[in-house]
Design an enzyme around this catalytic site. Structure first.
Site, short mmCIF file in Angstrom:
data_model
loop_
_atom_site.label_atom_id
_atom_site.label_comp_id
_atom_site.label_asym_id
_atom_site.label_seq_id
_atom_site.Cartn_x
_atom_site.Cartn_y
_atom_site.Cartn_z
N HIS A 53 -1.44 -10.08 -3.86
CA HIS A 53 -2.27 -9.18 -4.66
C HIS A 53 -3.06 -9.93 -5.74
CE1 HIS A 53 -3.41 -5.31 -6.44
NE2 HIS A 53 -2.84 -4.71 -5.41
N TYR B 43 -6.17 -11.13 -7.85
CA TYR B 43 -7.48 -10.58 -8.22
C TYR B 43 -8.44 -11.74 -8.43
CZ TYR B 43 -5.25 -6.06 -9.44
OH TYR B 43 -4.56 -4.87 -9.44
N GLN C 163 -7.10 -4.73 2.65
CA GLN C 163 -7.46 -3.75 1.65
C GLN C 163 -8.41 -4.41 0.66
OE1 GLN C 163 -6.30 -0.64 1.89
NE2 GLN C 163 -6.98 0.31 -0.02
N GLU D 259 -6.71 -8.01 0.25
CA GLU D 259 -5.29 -8.06 0.59
C GLU D 259 -5.09 -7.90 2.10
OE1 GLU D 259 -3.36 -4.95 -1.76
OE2 GLU D 259 -5.22 -4.88 -2.91
N ASN E 81 0.83 -1.19 0.00
CA ASN E 81 0.00 0.00 0.00
C ASN E 81 0.87 1.26 0.00
OD1 ASN E 81 -2.55 1.48 0.13
ND2 ASN E 81 -3.39 -0.35 1.10
N ARG E 82 0.25 2.40 0.22
CA ARG E 82 0.93 3.67 0.02
C ARG E 82 1.55 4.21 1.31
NH1 ARG E 82 -3.00 2.88 -3.46
NH2 ARG E 82 -2.71 3.60 -5.61
N HIS F 163 3.57 -0.03 -2.57
CA HIS F 163 3.89 -1.45 -2.72
C HIS F 163 5.39 -1.73 -2.78
CE1 HIS F 163 -0.23 -2.40 -2.86
NE2 HIS F 163 -0.45 -2.38 -4.16
#
Length: 331
Positions: A174, A176, A278, A298, A78-79, A104
């Protein structure tokens, strides 16, 4: 059963793909580039096996993938705002790979590493090292990422980390998910959380520092809700969800999140040692994929936790091994 099914050369190193197959015939495929999950092949209500994560059709495409498809993310998922943080009175400056922020793990994140590996009887362990100040983070770090897949269709991921200096870490996967096998949009999926709050974010997906209860919001998935319908309740510029859900007392024997696809009858439950996850609805997928084709759940520590006093931080102490884990249970 674990078998090697493919190998190619990349950057003068061998990238190999492994299949972990259980007694029912379901299987997971992983590779040592980015310690990445390539496929999760599980049955629908009619016992038809299909891959239920987004994927490329060749290994080479993962080398230029911008979406972190199925990879191990770190050192810090994440940021991190302004690409910097203070630890023990010292400011560390990180890669600015997301406008003015770090995301990331920066330009040299774990998703770009070719891991060593060891195949055991019931798991495969990918191992790598990140040197002191790589992407700006302090300390020489060693990480083992273990994958196993049970006869009950449970994908277990373990992160075992150690560093020689105090350093923050935040690992996740990560992948999907599209439980329909990409026959339906994930907006039709049902989503449920066992969370207590969500973090407000700004238009750059950075936490503002505000922690809000779920009651009477578009984030209240404590009762299963269809993702597309719940989006109608949002009053934000951001169309989809890119939201951190947290719990005050994570009980690892309870799923933090559950996703169900009525079309196929498949469900996945997320269990973890970490305090939240997340939730990302794939709004910015493009190229080989389309927006809302896959969703991410996540498990991780708080995004930008290093820069918010009320957020939980995950700091490795020197030479002390730390283990976190994620379990995706498919049914």
């Amino acid at each position: 059963m674990i078998s090697k099914i493919n190998s190619i050369i990349h950057q003068n190193k061998v990238v190999s793909v492994f299949r972990i197959k259980n007694n029912s015939g379901a299987y997971v495929e992983v590779m040592n580039y980015g310690a990445t999950i390539l496929s999760v092949v599980v049955p629908d209500r009619n016992n038809k096996l299909e891959n239920i994560i987004l994927h490329y059709n060749n290994i080479e495409s993962y080398f230029t993938d911008p979406f972190y498809l199925g990879c191990t993310v770190g050192r810090y998922a994440n940021r991190i705002s302004d690409a910097k943080f203070i630890l023990d009175g010292k400011t560390y400056y990180l890669d600015k790979n997301d406008v003015e922020n770090s995301n990331h793990g920066g330009f040299n994140g774990l998703n770009r590493k070719i891991f060593d590996y060891k195949v055991n009887e019931d798991n495969i362990v990918f191992s790598t090292e990140s040197v002191d100040r790589e992407s700006g983070f302090p300390g020489n770090l060693r990480l083992d990422v273990s994958y196993s897949f049970s006869d009950n269709n449970e994908l277990n991921i373990e992160y075992k980390a150690m560093a020689d200096k105090r350093t923050p870490v935040n690992f996740t996967n990560h992948a999907y998910f599209n439980l329909s096998g990409e026959k339906q949009s994930i907006l039709n999926h049902l989503f449920k959380v066992n969370a207590d709050y969500y973090l407000e974010t700004d238009d750059s997906f950075l936490p503002t520092g505000n922690i809000y209860p779920l009651d009477n919001t578009a984030f209240d998935f404590r009762r299963a809700g269809e993702i597309g319908q719940m989006l109608q309740l949002k009053n934000e510029i951001i169309k989809g969800y890119n939201t951190y859900f947290g719990t005050k007392s994570n009980k690892s024997d309870m799923p933090l999140a559950s996703v169900t696809d009525n079309y196929s009858g498949r469900s996945v439950d997320l269990y973890t040692s970490m305090p939240g996850f997340q939730f990302y609805t794939g709004d910015y997928l493009s190229g080989n994929f389309i927006p809302f084709e896959g969703l991410c759940i996540e498990a991780q520590y708080h995004p930008d936790g290093l820069n918010h006093s009320l957020f939980e931080k995950n700091i490795l102490e020197p030479d002390i091994e730390k283990i976190d884990w994620i379990k995706y249970s498919f049914r």
